[in-house]
Design an enzyme around this catalytic site. Sequence first.
Site, PDB file in Angstrom:
ATOM      1  N   ARG A 178       0.943  -1.208  -0.126  1.00 10.39           N
ATOM      2  CA  ARG A 178       0.055  -0.011   0.138  1.00 10.39           C
ATOM      3  C   ARG A 178       0.855   1.154   0.024  1.00 10.39           C
ATOM      4  O   ARG A 178       0.575   2.171  -0.540  1.00 10.39           O
ATOM      5  CB  ARG A 178      -1.028   0.097   1.249  1.00 10.39           C
ATOM      6  N   CYS A 233      -1.311   6.117   8.809  1.00 12.51           N
ATOM      7  CA  CYS A 233      -1.553   5.036   8.303  1.00 12.51           C
ATOM      8  C   CYS A 233      -2.749   5.337   7.213  1.00 12.51           C
ATOM      9  O   CYS A 233      -2.718   6.258   6.444  1.00 12.51           O
ATOM     10  CB  CYS A 233      -1.696   4.002   9.260  1.00 12.51           C
TER      11      CYS A 233
END
Length: 274
Positions: A178, A233
Site C-alpha cells: 500500500r 496509516c
Amino acid sequence: MSRDEVLITATELAQRLDADEPLTILDVRWQLTDPDGRAGYERGHLPGAVYVSLEDELSDHSVSGRGRHPLPSGRSVEAAARRWGVRNGVPVVVYDDWNRAGSARAWWVLTAAGLADVRILDGGLSAWPGPLQTGSVAPQPGDVTVPHDDLYAGALPTLTAEQAAVAATLLDARAPERFHGQVEPVDPVAGHIPGARNVPSTGLLTDDGRFVSDGALLDRIGAIDGPATGVYCGSGVTASVVLAALAMAGVDAALYPGSWSEWCSDPTRPVAKD
C-alpha cells in the site's frame, strides 16, 4: 512513557484479577475487512471484559473531511467510557484479536482524552491463558471524567495535513504494497505522502502478536527525530501501534489522525509511489 506503562502481560493481568484488584477490561476487536467484532466477542472474551466498537465509539463518522476514522470528542468518549464501567482512578486494560490495531487505537484515544492508566494486553486475546467468558457483560455505570474534549488538541500530540507534509520524520504504518502504491484496497488513490518512510505496524510484532523487544523496536523503526516525528496509516488506526511502540521507547511522536484517507481526498496534494 516506558514499556510497562504502555503494555501489560497476560501473566500480570491474571495475577491482578486473581487478587481482585479493580480493573476495567475492554475488548476492542476490529479488522480492516471485518470492523464489527461483537460476534467474536460474544463467542468468547476475557472474564468481565466489555465490548467496545472502534467504528461507533472510538471514531466519529459525523465529522467530514478528516478521513475514514475521525477522532471522537472527549464528551462522547466520556459517555462511552461510563457505559463501559470506567471509573476514576481505576486502571484500564484494552485488548484485541488482530495485530494490536483495535487495542492500540483505544489506548491512543483514551490516553489523548486524558485517562492516566491505560495499558494494552501484549499479545492480545491469544496470549490469555485462562478460560473465556461467553455472551455480553453489562457493567455498572462508571464515573470517569475526561478532561480533554478536543482530541485533536488533547493529551497526545497530533498533526494536521499541513504539518505532516513538513514533518522532520514521517512514518507510514501501512503494509509495504500500500505504501508503494502497488495496491489500494480501501482508499481511492494509491501511494504515500512524499518524504514518508514505511514502518509497517505488523513488523513491530512477533509471530505470536507481542511487541518485539525495545532494542528491536528501535532497529525496525529506524532513525527518528524525537518530538518532530509523525505517524500515519490509512485512517489513523494502525498508526497507533507504531505510536505505542515509540511511546515505549520514550519518543513522544504525533499522530496524523486523518492519515492517507484524508490526505488523498484532496487532489491538490502530492502523491508518491517510490
